[in-house]
Motif scaffolding. Sequence first.
Motif, mmCIF file in Angstrom:
data_model
loop_
_atom_site.group_PDB
_atom_site.id
_atom_site.type_symbol
_atom_site.label_atom_id
_atom_site.label_comp_id
_atom_site.label_asym_id
_atom_site.label_seq_id
_atom_site.Cartn_x
_atom_site.Cartn_y
_atom_site.Cartn_z
ATOM 1 N N GLY A 1 -10.134 20.583 11.475
ATOM 2 C CA GLY A 1 -9.435 19.934 12.576
ATOM 3 C C GLY A 1 -8.166 20.672 12.941
ATOM 4 N N TRP A 2 -7.487 20.141 13.952
ATOM 5 C CA TRP A 2 -6.207 20.720 14.371
ATOM 6 C C TRP A 2 -5.138 20.200 13.427
ATOM 7 C CZ3 TRP A 2 -6.104 24.594 17.668
ATOM 8 C CH2 TRP A 2 -7.174 24.740 18.572
ATOM 9 N N TYR A 3 -4.513 21.103 12.697
ATOM 10 C CA TYR A 3 -3.562 20.711 11.655
ATOM 11 C C TYR A 3 -2.160 21.222 11.982
ATOM 12 C CZ TYR A 3 -1.629 20.084 6.948
ATOM 13 O OH TYR A 3 -0.873 19.701 5.883
ATOM 14 N N SER A 4 -1.200 20.327 11.807
ATOM 15 C CA SER A 4 0.188 20.731 11.980
ATOM 16 C C SER A 4 0.808 20.861 10.604
ATOM 17 C CB SER A 4 0.963 19.669 12.783
ATOM 18 O OG SER A 4 2.367 19.860 12.581
ATOM 19 N N VAL A 5 1.235 22.062 10.260
ATOM 20 C CA VAL A 5 1.824 22.293 8.942
ATOM 21 C C VAL A 5 3.116 21.495 8.817
ATOM 22 C CG1 VAL A 5 2.842 24.011 7.400
ATOM 23 C CG2 VAL A 5 0.810 24.579 8.748
ATOM 24 N N ARG A 6 3.855 21.474 9.906
ATOM 25 C CA ARG A 6 5.142 20.786 9.837
ATOM 26 C C ARG A 6 4.960 19.276 9.657
ATOM 27 N NH1 ARG A 6 9.125 22.108 14.631
ATOM 28 N NH2 ARG A 6 8.187 24.149 14.292
ATOM 29 N N ASP A 7 3.968 18.708 10.336
ATOM 30 C CA ASP A 7 3.733 17.268 10.213
ATOM 31 C C ASP A 7 2.849 16.940 9.005
ATOM 32 O OD1 ASP A 7 5.078 17.126 12.563
ATOM 33 O OD2 ASP A 7 3.318 16.757 13.801
ATOM 34 N N GLU A 8 2.210 17.966 8.451
ATOM 35 C CA GLU A 8 1.222 17.764 7.388
ATOM 36 C C GLU A 8 0.160 16.764 7.836
ATOM 37 O OE1 GLU A 8 2.763 16.857 3.540
ATOM 38 O OE2 GLU A 8 4.322 18.380 3.625
ATOM 39 N N ALA B 1 9.703 9.834 1.970
ATOM 40 C CA ALA B 1 10.439 10.055 0.724
ATOM 41 C C ALA B 1 11.107 11.429 0.754
ATOM 42 C CB ALA B 1 9.490 9.953 -0.468
ATOM 43 N N ARG B 2 10.374 12.401 1.248
ATOM 44 C CA ARG B 2 10.929 13.762 1.319
ATOM 45 C C ARG B 2 12.126 13.778 2.266
ATOM 46 N NH1 ARG B 2 6.955 17.689 3.937
ATOM 47 N NH2 ARG B 2 7.792 16.574 5.729
ATOM 48 N N ASP B 3 11.980 13.096 3.395
ATOM 49 C CA ASP B 3 13.092 13.038 4.357
ATOM 50 C C ASP B 3 14.313 12.376 3.732
ATOM 51 O OD1 ASP B 3 11.439 14.217 6.140
ATOM 52 O OD2 ASP B 3 11.015 12.398 7.300
ATOM 53 N N ALA B 4 14.039 11.386 2.856
ATOM 54 C CA ALA B 4 15.146 10.683 2.212
ATOM 55 C C ALA B 4 15.670 11.466 1.006
ATOM 56 C CB ALA B 4 14.685 9.289 1.771
ATOM 57 N N GLY B 5 14.960 12.514 0.680
ATOM 58 C CA GLY B 5 15.396 13.362 -0.413
ATOM 59 C C GLY B 5 15.196 12.752 -1.792
ATOM 60 N N ILE B 6 14.234 11.844 -1.904
ATOM 61 C CA ILE B 6 13.994 11.240 -3.213
ATOM 62 C C ILE B 6 12.515 11.275 -3.572
ATOM 63 C CG2 ILE B 6 16.005 9.722 -3.163
ATOM 64 C CD1 ILE B 6 14.202 7.477 -2.241
ATOM 65 N N ASP B 7 12.240 11.007 -4.808
ATOM 66 C CA ASP B 7 10.884 10.975 -5.328
ATOM 67 C C ASP B 7 10.104 9.842 -4.661
ATOM 68 O OD1 ASP B 7 8.971 11.622 -7.656
ATOM 69 O OD2 ASP B 7 9.229 9.439 -7.758
ATOM 70 N N ASP C 1 0.871 -1.173 0.000
ATOM 71 C CA ASP C 1 0.000 0.000 0.000
ATOM 72 C C ASP C 1 0.908 1.222 0.000
ATOM 73 O OD1 ASP C 1 -1.930 1.909 0.490
ATOM 74 O OD2 ASP C 1 -2.189 1.365 2.597
ATOM 75 N N GLU C 2 1.076 1.859 -1.138
ATOM 76 C CA GLU C 2 2.216 2.753 -1.306
ATOM 77 C C GLU C 2 1.915 4.236 -1.351
ATOM 78 O OE1 GLU C 2 4.418 1.228 -4.630
ATOM 79 O OE2 GLU C 2 4.717 -0.723 -3.664
ATOM 80 N N HIS C 3 0.656 4.606 -1.166
ATOM 81 C CA HIS C 3 0.347 6.038 -1.157
ATOM 82 C C HIS C 3 0.207 6.540 0.270
ATOM 83 C CE1 HIS C 3 -1.182 5.346 -5.462
ATOM 84 N NE2 HIS C 3 -0.112 6.121 -5.545
ATOM 85 N N GLY C 4 -0.097 7.819 0.378
ATOM 86 C CA GLY C 4 -0.375 8.369 1.693
ATOM 87 C C GLY C 4 0.700 9.304 2.210
ATOM 88 N N LEU C 5 0.286 10.028 3.223
ATOM 89 C CA LEU C 5 1.135 11.067 3.789
ATOM 90 C C LEU C 5 2.462 10.563 4.324
ATOM 91 C CD1 LEU C 5 1.480 13.979 4.816
ATOM 92 C CD2 LEU C 5 0.335 13.249 6.920
ATOM 93 N N LYS C 6 2.407 9.447 5.035
ATOM 94 C CA LYS C 6 3.644 8.992 5.682
ATOM 95 C C LYS C 6 4.702 8.592 4.669
ATOM 96 C CE LYS C 6 1.954 7.862 10.221
ATOM 97 N NZ LYS C 6 1.926 6.913 11.333
ATOM 98 N N ILE C 7 4.264 7.987 3.584
ATOM 99 C CA ILE C 7 5.208 7.638 2.524
ATOM 100 C C ILE C 7 5.795 8.917 1.930
ATOM 101 C CG2 ILE C 7 5.425 6.668 0.207
ATOM 102 C CD1 ILE C 7 5.131 4.462 2.185
ATOM 103 N N ALA C 8 4.914 9.879 1.677
ATOM 104 C CA ALA C 8 5.377 11.137 1.090
ATOM 105 C C ALA C 8 6.406 11.811 1.993
ATOM 106 C CB ALA C 8 4.187 12.063 0.848
ATOM 107 N N GLN C 9 6.122 11.797 3.282
ATOM 108 C CA GLN C 9 7.059 12.409 4.235
ATOM 109 C C GLN C 9 8.389 11.661 4.277
ATOM 110 O OE1 GLN C 9 4.608 12.267 7.761
ATOM 111 N NE2 GLN C 9 4.138 14.451 7.645
#
Length: 508
Positions: free
Chosen positions: A124-131, A60-66, A50-58
Amino acid sequence: MSKRFYLTTAIAYPNGKPHMGHAYEAIASDAIARFKRLDGFDVRFLTGTDEHGLKIAQAARDAGIDPRAYVDGTSQPFIDLDRQLGISFDRFIRTTDDDHKALCQQLWQRMAANGDLYLGRYEGWYSVRDEAYYEEAELVAAVDAAGNPVKLSPQGTPVEWTVEESWFFRLSAYADRLLALYAEHPEFIQPTSRFNEMRAFVAGGLSDLSMSRTSFDWGVPVPGSPGHVMYVWVDALANYLTGAGGLDGEWWPADLHIIGKDVTRFHTIYWPAFLMSAGIALPKTVFGHGFVLNRGVKMSKSDGNVVDPAAMAARFGVDRLRWFLLREVAFGEDGSYSDEAIIERTNADLANGIGNLAQRALSMVAKNLGGAMPAPGPSHGAAALAESLTALTEAYFAAMNALQLHRALEAVMLMVNAANGYFAENAPWSLAKTDTQAMANVLHATLDATRRIVLLVQPFVPDSAGRLLDQLGVAADARQFSDFDAVVATGTQLPAPAGVFPRWSEAA
RNA sequence: GGCAGCGUAGCUCAGUUGGUGAGAGCGCCGGAUUCAUAACCCGGAGGUCGGCAGUUCAAAUCUGCCCGCUGCUACCA
């Protein structure tokens, strides 16, 4: 009647390495798939990631890759683990597969056409940093630099009340239909404890479900609604349809979804509601298995007790691990594992039990009969043994069909006990000196009992069972359950016996 | 807090609608045996069935209370 069976595992979220829970779910599902194939069904067995979603996006961003490159890398260990464990899947689906994304959009349009999707606002309560959004209860009270009380996310980042446009699903309209489903088909949710929880949840009323996100874009685009990607669970659940061949796929409806108990709600409330909305048949059964814990404790990196299932399988052998997990843990309940427990269980059942039974009879055939399969013949206690094996075989099938995998293996071990008891009672090693014919009869009956036992354990320890059947002279095309009464032909030359289940000793 | 469930031999657990002296596996002890992977086979020990109080001719099995534990209580998956 067509004997077809479509089963699935949940799809794993590859934001980390696979852990024992993934191995457990894959192994249990695989045993069921193999059982059904041996029982004459055409089986379709689906697993994946299951490869979509916020945590994957985060991540990937942390790893500096697509993100796509990221999941290409992280999904691979799951595929590798499945292959190592002998998981006989027909397709390993990835939610980033093109056909799956297309299907999600078709499903979405079917639900929209039925009037169940509407544009609203998600607050809702949203954290911009955590998205990420957080529940009021999750927030942590703190004090800012000016000494004023503020609320922070669980990660300690600032949150603000945010309003976002979102598509919603009219889940609230489906409560009655879901309750009717549960009443009519109690087998839809198993085990019973999960059924009761879900029914209570629905009976308490349902709110509409936020179905899209605009705060990130790593997901399936909502058709005709730029900026929106589907809520990951829509995308994730729909994988079962993609794997069936599409919205009207030839394998649908699924006979069995095997899932972890923690995702029961998504599979037994959201999923059937989505399908009802889209006018698609419902899966027959959703089974929520328990968790396997390392020495009874949940794994956590901070405790340093994270166990790599690939290393565990490499150390003990795939079949030992498979046998242990399915025999020791009551399927549906939580279980505990440890090196000691694995060694003890597999030594008792596989080495001392099945392996020793085969070896003691085979070695006598090799030494006394030149390795030729003896003919059937009368012996003391043969009728009682046959009766016992028949009854226990029935118990095995009943347990398997009720998804009581551990009960099935319990029945198998009783068959082993019966065969060992018969063998000891007749003492063929003594008959060898006095009555060779009587000895041969006992050896035949014992070997045939062993053949039946090994046929039944094929779904659980496929590799070892195959090698054992080779030793028993069972032809490769005589290993289906329909071959249960096909005794090995008299005179068949058996290979020199060699232990398939060596006893594990820590010193060695 | 609310709802649901659990607590039976050292360990993991079975125990149908209450009724012959409470069970299995593993572990432990003893016996027998030697075909076999020091395995198998037979026998044994042992437990106030969480606690207290009830209902009943009779309760592990029903009722109440208490103690301990677990799961669920929606948008991270």
